[in-house]
Design an enzyme around this catalytic site. Structure first.
Site, short mmCIF file in Angstrom:
data_model
loop_
_atom_site.label_atom_id
_atom_site.label_comp_id
_atom_site.label_asym_id
_atom_site.label_seq_id
_atom_site.Cartn_x
_atom_site.Cartn_y
_atom_site.Cartn_z
N SER A 142 1.01 -0.99 0.00
CA SER A 142 0.02 -0.04 0.05
C SER A 142 0.87 1.28 -0.05
O SER A 142 1.96 1.16 0.59
CB SER A 142 -0.90 0.22 1.32
OG SER A 142 -1.53 1.20 1.21
N TYR A 157 -1.51 0.00 10.05
CA TYR A 157 -1.90 -0.55 8.74
C TYR A 157 -0.59 -0.24 7.96
O TYR A 157 0.16 -1.14 7.34
CB TYR A 157 -2.95 0.04 8.10
CG TYR A 157 -3.21 -0.39 6.52
CD1 TYR A 157 -3.94 -1.80 6.36
CD2 TYR A 157 -2.94 0.29 5.71
CE1 TYR A 157 -4.16 -2.16 5.04
CE2 TYR A 157 -3.20 0.07 4.25
CZ TYR A 157 -3.63 -1.20 4.02
OH TYR A 157 -4.10 -1.59 2.79
N LYS A 161 2.23 -2.81 6.25
CA LYS A 161 2.44 -2.84 4.84
C LYS A 161 3.78 -2.61 4.55
O LYS A 161 4.55 -3.09 3.40
CB LYS A 161 1.42 -2.05 4.11
CG LYS A 161 0.00 -2.52 3.79
CD LYS A 161 -0.14 -3.53 3.20
CE LYS A 161 -1.37 -3.96 2.97
NZ LYS A 161 -1.80 -5.39 1.92
#
Length: 252
Positions: A142, A157, A161
């Site tokens: 991402s 997150y 990632k």
């Protein structure tokens, strides 16, 4: 016929990648967690374009199930393609959730770890004996892990990632003696069902995201799926250890 495994292919980027890969002549083993109907829809799309696909259940957050999943892969390869190996792996399955740093719980952080990093790490390890020499791996990361995509609320997150981006480089180094290429793609804002189908529930955020994107819109699943399929193909045979941001120029 080449055979590719795509995790999390019941919707969104994974579904698009599976279909685009099949359009390029490969068979597809695709996985789903809870959305079996979506996985069967992906299979139907692939069969409609003349391809062959098998859908298998898999929870990438439960690494203890990976040996049994590998046996399911062995059976699918033998029964559907008369093979004992596959050619490429796309680690796509995951989930997204916004949480400000002060509000991020250990439970949420651990879930991100299990699904976004631990899962791809040990799933790839489990399937490695079946991955053919000269094959390829693509990890879906991402741009939340990159400076261009940093937004408040994605510290956990984005960190996990980011770990997957680093893992990509290590796998590229360690698997290179077998001729296996490993790359990652980092999507920007993409219209998928991520975060509980957030784009459908909050369409008002789309214009603001499009305004921050150089090419003037949010991404669509095919924008990412086609890049994934290309990275697995012969035209990308000299590319490895790279992370490609696919965001239309977010925050450019």
């Amino acid at each position: 016929m080449r055979v590719v495994i795509v995790t999390g292919a019941s919707s969104g980027i994974g579904q698009s990648a599976a279909i685009q890969i099949a359009r390029r002549g490969a068979g597809v083993i695709l996985t789903y967690s809870s959305n079996q109907a979506g996985a069967l829809d992906t299979v139907a799309h692939i069969e409609k374009v003349g391809g062959t696909a098998v859908a298998l259940p898999l929870d990438v957050g439960r690494s203890e199930t990976f040996p049994a999943f590998r046996e399911s892969v062995v059976t699918a390869l033998r029964d559907t393609w008369q093979r004992d190996s596959f050619d490429s792996l796309v680690n796509n399955a995951g989930f997204g959730q916004m949480a400000m740093f002060e509000e991020t719980t250990e439970e949420l952080f651990d879930r991100f770890t299990r699904i976004l990093l631990r899962g791809p790490y040990f799933l790839t390890q489990t399937l490695l004996p079946l991955l053919a020499d000269g094959g390829a791996v693509v990890n879906v990361t991402s741009n939340a892990a990159l400076l261009s995509g940093m937004e408040a609320g994605y510290s956990a997150y984005g960190s996990l990632k980011g770990g997957l981006v680093v893992l990509t480089r290590y796998l590229a180094k360690e698997l290179s003696p077998r001729g296996i290429r490993v790359n990652s793609v980092s999507p920007g804002s993409t219209r998928t069902r991520i975060a509980g189908d957030a784009f459908a529930r909050h369409p008002e955020v789309i214009p603001a995201l499009a305004a921050k994107t150089a090419l003037g819109r949010v991404g669509e699943s095919d924008d990412i799926g086609m890049v994934i399929a290309t990275l697995l193909g012969e035209e990308s045979r000299w590319i490895t250890a790279q992370n490609i941001e696919v965001s239309g120029g977010y925050n450019l």
